[in-house]
Design a protein around this motif. Structure first.
Motif, PDB file in Angstrom:
ATOM      1  N   GLY A  38       0.814  -1.243   0.087  1.00  0.00           N
ATOM      2  CA  GLY A  38      -0.138   0.055   0.148  1.00  0.00           C
ATOM      3  C   GLY A  38       0.695   0.999  -0.056  1.00  0.00           C
ATOM      4  N   LEU A  62       4.873  -1.849  -1.948  1.00  0.00           N
ATOM      5  CA  LEU A  62       4.068  -2.099  -3.268  1.00  0.00           C
ATOM      6  C   LEU A  62       2.934  -1.515  -3.323  1.00  0.00           C
ATOM      7  CD1 LEU A  62       5.008  -5.974  -2.957  1.00  0.00           C
ATOM      8  CD2 LEU A  62       6.614  -4.031  -3.581  1.00  0.00           C
ATOM      9  N   GLU A  63       2.642  -0.808  -4.479  1.00  0.00           N
ATOM     10  CA  GLU A  63       1.396  -0.131  -4.769  1.00  0.00           C
ATOM     11  C   GLU A  63       0.721  -0.401  -6.097  1.00  0.00           C
ATOM     12  OE1 GLU A  63      -1.079   2.064  -3.393  1.00  0.00           O
ATOM     13  OE2 GLU A  63      -1.858   1.984  -5.179  1.00  0.00           O
ATOM     14  N   LYS A  64      -0.493  -0.973  -5.918  1.00  0.00           N
ATOM     15  CA  LYS A  64      -1.261  -1.582  -7.161  1.00  0.00           C
ATOM     16  C   LYS A  64      -1.491  -0.335  -8.055  1.00  0.00           C
ATOM     17  CE  LYS A  64      -5.981  -1.377  -5.402  1.00  0.00           C
ATOM     18  NZ  LYS A  64      -7.393  -2.249  -5.398  1.00  0.00           N
ATOM     19  N   THR A  72      -5.616   8.663   0.527  1.00  0.00           N
ATOM     20  CA  THR A  72      -4.900   9.680   0.961  1.00  0.00           C
ATOM     21  C   THR A  72      -5.136  10.960  -0.114  1.00  0.00           C
ATOM     22  OG1 THR A  72      -2.993   8.163   1.523  1.00  0.00           O
ATOM     23  CG2 THR A  72      -2.159  10.124   0.702  1.00  0.00           C
ATOM     24  N   ARG A  74      -7.776  11.456  -1.618  1.00  0.00           N
ATOM     25  CA  ARG A  74      -9.177  11.529  -1.887  1.00  0.00           C
ATOM     26  C   ARG A  74     -10.092  12.326  -0.880  1.00  0.00           C
ATOM     27  NH1 ARG A  74     -11.439   7.734  -6.221  1.00  0.00           N
ATOM     28  NH2 ARG A  74      -9.351   6.910  -6.923  1.00  0.00           N
ATOM     29  N   CYS A 205       2.160  -2.398  -8.856  1.00  0.00           N
ATOM     30  CA  CYS A 205       2.430  -3.635  -8.568  1.00  0.00           C
ATOM     31  C   CYS A 205       1.326  -4.272  -7.349  1.00  0.00           C
ATOM     32  CB  CYS A 205       3.850  -3.556  -7.866  1.00  0.00           C
ATOM     33  SG  CYS A 205       4.493  -5.249  -7.178  1.00  0.00           S
ATOM     34  N   VAL A 207      -0.553  -6.714  -5.027  1.00  0.00           N
ATOM     35  CA  VAL A 207      -0.225  -7.803  -4.211  1.00  0.00           C
ATOM     36  C   VAL A 207      -1.499  -8.892  -4.278  1.00  0.00           C
ATOM     37  CG1 VAL A 207      -0.262  -8.990  -1.841  1.00  0.00           C
ATOM     38  CG2 VAL A 207       1.217  -6.759  -2.568  1.00  0.00           C
ATOM     39  N   ALA A 260     -16.779  12.966  -1.175  1.00  0.00           N
ATOM     40  CA  ALA A 260     -16.497  14.260  -0.987  1.00  0.00           C
ATOM     41  C   ALA A 260     -16.714  15.155  -2.476  1.00  0.00           C
ATOM     42  CB  ALA A 260     -15.174  14.347  -0.520  1.00  0.00           C
ATOM     43  N   TRP A 335     -16.373  12.733  -5.760  1.00  0.00           N
ATOM     44  CA  TRP A 335     -15.559  11.527  -5.762  1.00  0.00           C
ATOM     45  C   TRP A 335     -15.695  10.497  -4.547  1.00  0.00           C
ATOM     46  CZ3 TRP A 335     -13.785  16.289  -4.977  1.00  0.00           C
ATOM     47  CH2 TRP A 335     -13.089  16.597  -3.810  1.00  0.00           C
ATOM     48  N   GLY A 337     -13.991   7.422  -1.940  1.00  0.00           N
ATOM     49  CA  GLY A 337     -12.811   6.435  -1.564  1.00  0.00           C
ATOM     50  C   GLY A 337     -13.626   5.332  -0.621  1.00  0.00           C
ATOM     51  N   MET A 339     -13.549   3.112   2.854  1.00  0.00           N
ATOM     52  CA  MET A 339     -13.046   3.203   4.009  1.00  0.00           C
ATOM     53  C   MET A 339     -13.163   1.875   4.906  1.00  0.00           C
ATOM     54  SD  MET A 339     -13.456   6.443   3.641  1.00  0.00           S
ATOM     55  CE  MET A 339     -12.399   6.525   5.170  1.00  0.00           C
ATOM     56  N   TRP A 363      -9.185   2.690   9.672  1.00  0.00           N
ATOM     57  CA  TRP A 363      -8.932   4.143   9.885  1.00  0.00           C
ATOM     58  C   TRP A 363     -10.503   4.885   9.787  1.00  0.00           C
ATOM     59  CZ3 TRP A 363      -5.266   6.119  12.500  1.00  0.00           C
ATOM     60  CH2 TRP A 363      -4.229   5.201  12.797  1.00  0.00           C
ATOM     61  N   TYR A 365     -13.252   6.988   9.254  1.00  0.00           N
ATOM     62  CA  TYR A 365     -13.402   8.336   8.293  1.00  0.00           C
ATOM     63  C   TYR A 365     -12.006   9.090   8.552  1.00  0.00           C
ATOM     64  CZ  TYR A 365     -18.628   8.301   8.793  1.00  0.00           C
ATOM     65  OH  TYR A 365     -19.936   8.123   8.416  1.00  0.00           O
ATOM     66  N   LYS A 369      -5.462  12.623   9.227  1.00  0.00           N
ATOM     67  CA  LYS A 369      -4.664  13.407  10.091  1.00  0.00           C
ATOM     68  C   LYS A 369      -3.549  12.496  11.009  1.00  0.00           C
ATOM     69  CE  LYS A 369      -8.489  12.456  13.491  1.00  0.00           C
ATOM     70  NZ  LYS A 369      -9.491  11.856  12.442  1.00  0.00           N
TER      71      LYS A 369
HETATM   72  C1  LIG Z   1     -13.988  11.139   1.161  1.00  0.00           C
HETATM   73  C2  LIG Z   1     -12.780  11.019   2.014  1.00  0.00           C
HETATM   74  C3  LIG Z   1     -12.610  12.109   3.101  1.00  0.00           C
HETATM   75  C4  LIG Z   1     -11.993  11.713   4.110  1.00  0.00           C
HETATM   76  N1  LIG Z   1     -11.527  12.946   5.044  1.00  0.00           N
HETATM   77  C5  LIG Z   1     -10.897  12.890   5.917  1.00  0.00           C
HETATM   78  C6  LIG Z   1     -10.492  13.895   6.667  1.00  0.00           C
HETATM   79  O1  LIG Z   1     -10.982  14.898   6.386  1.00  0.00           O
HETATM   80  N2  LIG Z   1      -9.576  13.725   7.741  1.00  0.00           N
HETATM   81  C7  LIG Z   1      -8.847  12.589   8.059  1.00  0.00           C
HETATM   82  O2  LIG Z   1      -8.209  12.552   8.759  1.00  0.00           O
HETATM   83  N3  LIG Z   1      -9.004  11.640   7.151  1.00  0.00           N
HETATM   84  C8  LIG Z   1     -10.130  11.571   6.225  1.00  0.00           C
HETATM   85  N4  LIG Z   1     -10.315  10.444   5.379  1.00  0.00           N
HETATM   86  C9  LIG Z   1      -9.819   9.107   5.597  1.00  0.00           C
HETATM   87  C10 LIG Z   1      -8.476   9.113   4.937  1.00  0.00           C
HETATM   88  O3  LIG Z   1      -8.409   9.441   3.711  1.00  0.00           O
HETATM   89  C11 LIG Z   1      -7.691   7.749   5.212  1.00  0.00           C
HETATM   90  O4  LIG Z   1      -7.949   7.258   6.418  1.00  0.00           O
HETATM   91  C12 LIG Z   1      -6.472   7.719   5.042  1.00  0.00           C
HETATM   92  O5  LIG Z   1      -6.064   8.608   3.960  1.00  0.00           O
HETATM   93  C13 LIG Z   1      -5.834   6.400   4.897  1.00  0.00           C
HETATM   94  O6  LIG Z   1      -4.498   6.340   4.448  1.00  0.00           O
HETATM   95  P1  LIG Z   1      -3.762   5.003   3.847  1.00  0.00           P
HETATM   96  O7  LIG Z   1      -2.339   5.415   3.616  1.00  0.00           O
HETATM   97  O8  LIG Z   1      -4.053   4.003   4.925  1.00  0.00           O
HETATM   98  O9  LIG Z   1      -4.662   4.303   2.577  1.00  0.00           O
HETATM   99  P2  LIG Z   1      -4.587   4.679   0.944  1.00  0.00           P
HETATM  100  O10 LIG Z   1      -4.370   6.340   0.861  1.00  0.00           O
HETATM  101  O11 LIG Z   1      -5.860   4.444   0.677  1.00  0.00           O
HETATM  102  O12 LIG Z   1      -3.515   3.813   0.739  1.00  0.00           O
HETATM  103  C14 LIG Z   1      -3.671   2.293   0.400  1.00  0.00           C
HETATM  104  C15 LIG Z   1      -2.883   2.098  -0.841  1.00  0.00           C
HETATM  105  O13 LIG Z   1      -3.017   0.534  -0.676  1.00  0.00           O
HETATM  106  C16 LIG Z   1      -3.310   0.205  -2.221  1.00  0.00           C
HETATM  107  N5  LIG Z   1      -3.777  -1.109  -2.262  1.00  0.00           N
HETATM  108  C17 LIG Z   1      -5.006  -1.608  -2.162  1.00  0.00           C
HETATM  109  N6  LIG Z   1      -4.944  -2.727  -2.304  1.00  0.00           N
HETATM  110  C18 LIG Z   1      -3.428  -3.193  -2.778  1.00  0.00           C
HETATM  111  C19 LIG Z   1      -2.965  -4.462  -3.365  1.00  0.00           C
HETATM  112  N7  LIG Z   1      -3.506  -5.586  -3.314  1.00  0.00           N
HETATM  113  N8  LIG Z   1      -1.574  -4.508  -3.635  1.00  0.00           N
HETATM  114  C20 LIG Z   1      -0.765  -3.258  -3.477  1.00  0.00           C
HETATM  115  N9  LIG Z   1      -1.496  -1.944  -3.075  1.00  0.00           N
HETATM  116  C21 LIG Z   1      -2.667  -2.166  -2.863  1.00  0.00           C
HETATM  117  C22 LIG Z   1      -4.174   1.106  -2.823  1.00  0.00           C
HETATM  118  O14 LIG Z   1      -4.176   1.205  -4.142  1.00  0.00           O
HETATM  119  C23 LIG Z   1      -3.885   2.677  -1.824  1.00  0.00           C
HETATM  120  O15 LIG Z   1      -3.218   3.389  -2.811  1.00  0.00           O
HETATM  121  C24 LIG Z   1     -11.235  10.622   4.318  1.00  0.00           C
HETATM  122  C25 LIG Z   1     -11.486   9.619   3.160  1.00  0.00           C
HETATM  123  C26 LIG Z   1     -12.351   9.795   2.439  1.00  0.00           C
HETATM  124  C27 LIG Z   1     -12.569   8.764   1.311  1.00  0.00           C
END
Ligand SMILES: Cc1cc2nc3c(=O)[nH]c(=O)nc-3n(C[C@H](O)[C@H](O)[C@H](O)COP(=O)(O)OP(=O)(O)OC[C@H]3O[C@@H](n4cnc5c(N)ncnc54)[C@H](O)[C@@H]3O)c2cc1C
Length: 417
Positions: A38, A62-64, A72, A74, A205, A207, A260, A335, A337, A339, A363, A365, A369
């Motif tokens: 991810g 590794l990021e798909k 992140t 969105r 890439c 997983v 959002a 758009w 995302g 959750m 995580w 909503y 942060k």
């Molecule tokens: C509309 C919306 C509004 C939000 N507003 C807020 C806010 O105001 N404040 C706040 O704190 N949080 C907010 N959030 C929540 C926040 O965006 C997420 O909790 C946070 O960005 C998660 O980050 P992450 O790096 O864990 O996930 P992500 O950014 O989703 O990264 C996970 C990555 O894993 C990759 N992946 C998935 N499966 C595989 C696989 N099999 N192989 C390889 N890669 C893979 C995906 O492509 C993705 O890029 C919001 C979310 C959304 C959708």
């Protein structure tokens, strides 16, 4: 290359054609000490802190798809630490402190803007609840200020504070150090800094499987072949349950869409973040001038990064009720995302019941942060095989032991968090 006013001036002489790439695009090696699945903010932050804090740089992310293409890139970027339960309060405040030095730490402007976050109260009991939360925050050393209706009117002049409003405003709880940041920049800043410390960032890439030898993981199957690893960190937000299922683990996580949207851009009219639990709305103005809004989940389960019209209508209704001037604007983009909603609304950061397998997810909503704090404690957990004091409570076992971290007291209703 260090980004600075001097490198900017130097590159201006060659019409900005000679900037080096911000990170490499290496071929995957056959084996790594740690593979992070991810490439969102959390995965990249974890890789950065593994290298920076623990000297472990034989690491691949590794990021798909593309970096930050998940939640992140969105989210509505609200950053705050206005929590009441001690475990949440200490963790999110630690994260907020990391945000305060992040642009300097990464040598990348993440545009962190501490413009304040206001939670609106629409009744006297809600004001009482906010006073309690504010007091708990202050006892934990976190900034909190109660605002009366007049103070709110002054701070947010376009908010409808009239007694006839659809959601009459009684007051609010302000966290002055809360704010927003540029979401893509957070992913790019961590990616660049991790790459500079030797981490391999591999995009496109996916997983597709987790290989095990008995009770221990040995690596991941990917769309680019097998990659061996001593430890694997799953950091895939809305896809957490899918990845865990590859190791035969069923998580207490449901995936839902959160949408959002932005209006057409305006001159500056809203210089803080406003949220209303009663109206299901959070709203701010981006640096480009758009009014950025979000609300509740689309209530059905889905792994699709798009939602449906009823929720958009609901958010827009709430926004126009609280800020009537918005009725004159056009909506420009929406758009969604995916959750990863846990059953108590708090994250899971720690070991999974297969040796060498760890996760950082759930995580709901609010994970944007948490990005710096989450990366920092998850790196610690991966490096030392045990949780840091700040994430010890966020274990998977709490769903068996009953030691839930239910900040809102809403229970196991992910659609209502
Ligand atoms: C509309 C919306 C509004 C939000 N507003 C807020 C806010 O105001 N404040 C706040 O704190 N949080 C907010 N959030 C929540 C926040 O965006 C997420 O909790 C946070 O960005 C998660 O980050 P992450 O790096 O864990 O996930 P992500 O950014 O989703 O990264 C996970 C990555 O894993 C990759 N992946 C998935 N499966 C595989 C696989 N099999 N192989 C390889 N890669 C893979 C995906 O492509 C993705 O890029 C919001 C979310 C959304 C959708």
């Amino acid at each position: 290359m260090k980004y600075s006013v001097f490198s900017l001036a130097r590159n201006a002489f060659s019409y900005h054609r000679n900037w080096p790439r911000a990170w490499r695009s290496p071929q995957p090696k056959p084996r790594y000490d740690i593979v992070i699945v991810g490439g969102g903010g959390h995965g990249l932050a974890t890789a950065y802190y593994l290298a920076r804090e623990h000297g472990i740089n034989n690491v691949a992310v590794l990021e798909k798809g593309w970096l930050g293409g998940g939640n992140t890139g969105r989210n509505t970027t609200i950053i705050r630490s206005n929590y009441m339960l001690p475990a949440n309060a200490h963790f999110y405040e630690f994260s907020l402190k990391l945000w305060e030095g992040l642009s300097r730490e990464l040598n990348f402007n993440v545009m962190f803007s501490q413009r304040g976050v206001i939670n609106l109260a629409h009744s006297d009991p809600q004001l009482d609840a906010f006073s309690r939360r504010g007091n708990a925050m202050r006892l934990n050393g976190i900034d909190a200020v109660m605002l009366g209706r007049d103070a709110l009117k002054h701070r947010v002049p376009l908010l409808d504070c009239s007694p006839k409003a659809r959601f009459p405003v009684s007051g609010g709880l302000l966290q002055p150090r809360g704010g927003v940041a540029r979401h893509d920049a957070v992913a790019w800043g961590y990616a660049r800094a991790a790459d500079a410390r030797g981490v391999d960032i591999i995009q496109n890439c996916e997983v597709t499987g987790i290989r095990r030898d008995g009770e221990r993981v040995t690596g991941v199957e990917t769309s680019r072949g097998f990659i061996g690893a001593n430890k694997i960190g799953i950091v895939v937000a809305g896809n957490s349950s899918r990845l865990a299922a590859m190791a035969d683990i069923r998580l207490p996580v449901e995936s839902h869409v959160l949408q959002a949207m932005v209006t057409e851009p305006l001159k500056p009219v809203l210089d803080t973040v406003v949220t209303s639990g009663a109206a299901h709305l959070y709203i701010s103005q981006t640096d480009k001038g758009e009014i950025l809004m979000g609300g509740d989940l689309d209530s059905y389960n889905s792994y699709a990064q798009r939602g449906n019209l009823p929720l958009i209508e609901h958010v827009v209704q709430a926004a126009v009720s609280l800020f009537p001037f918005l009725s004159r604007l056009r909506l420009m983009r929406t758009w969604g995302g995916v959750m990863d909603m846990t059953m108590d609304g708090s994250p899971i950061i720690g070991k999974l019941p297969v040796k060498g397998l760890f996760m950082d997810g759930g995580w709901c909503y609010g994970g944007f942060k948490a990005t710096p704090g989450s990366g920092w404690v998850f790196a610690w957990t991966l490096a030392k095989d045990e949780p840091h004091a700040l994430n010890a409570a966020f274990n998977l076992d709490r769903f068996h032991s009953g030691r839930l971290l239910d900040e809102k007291g809403a229970g196991a209703t992910p659609g209502a968090h």
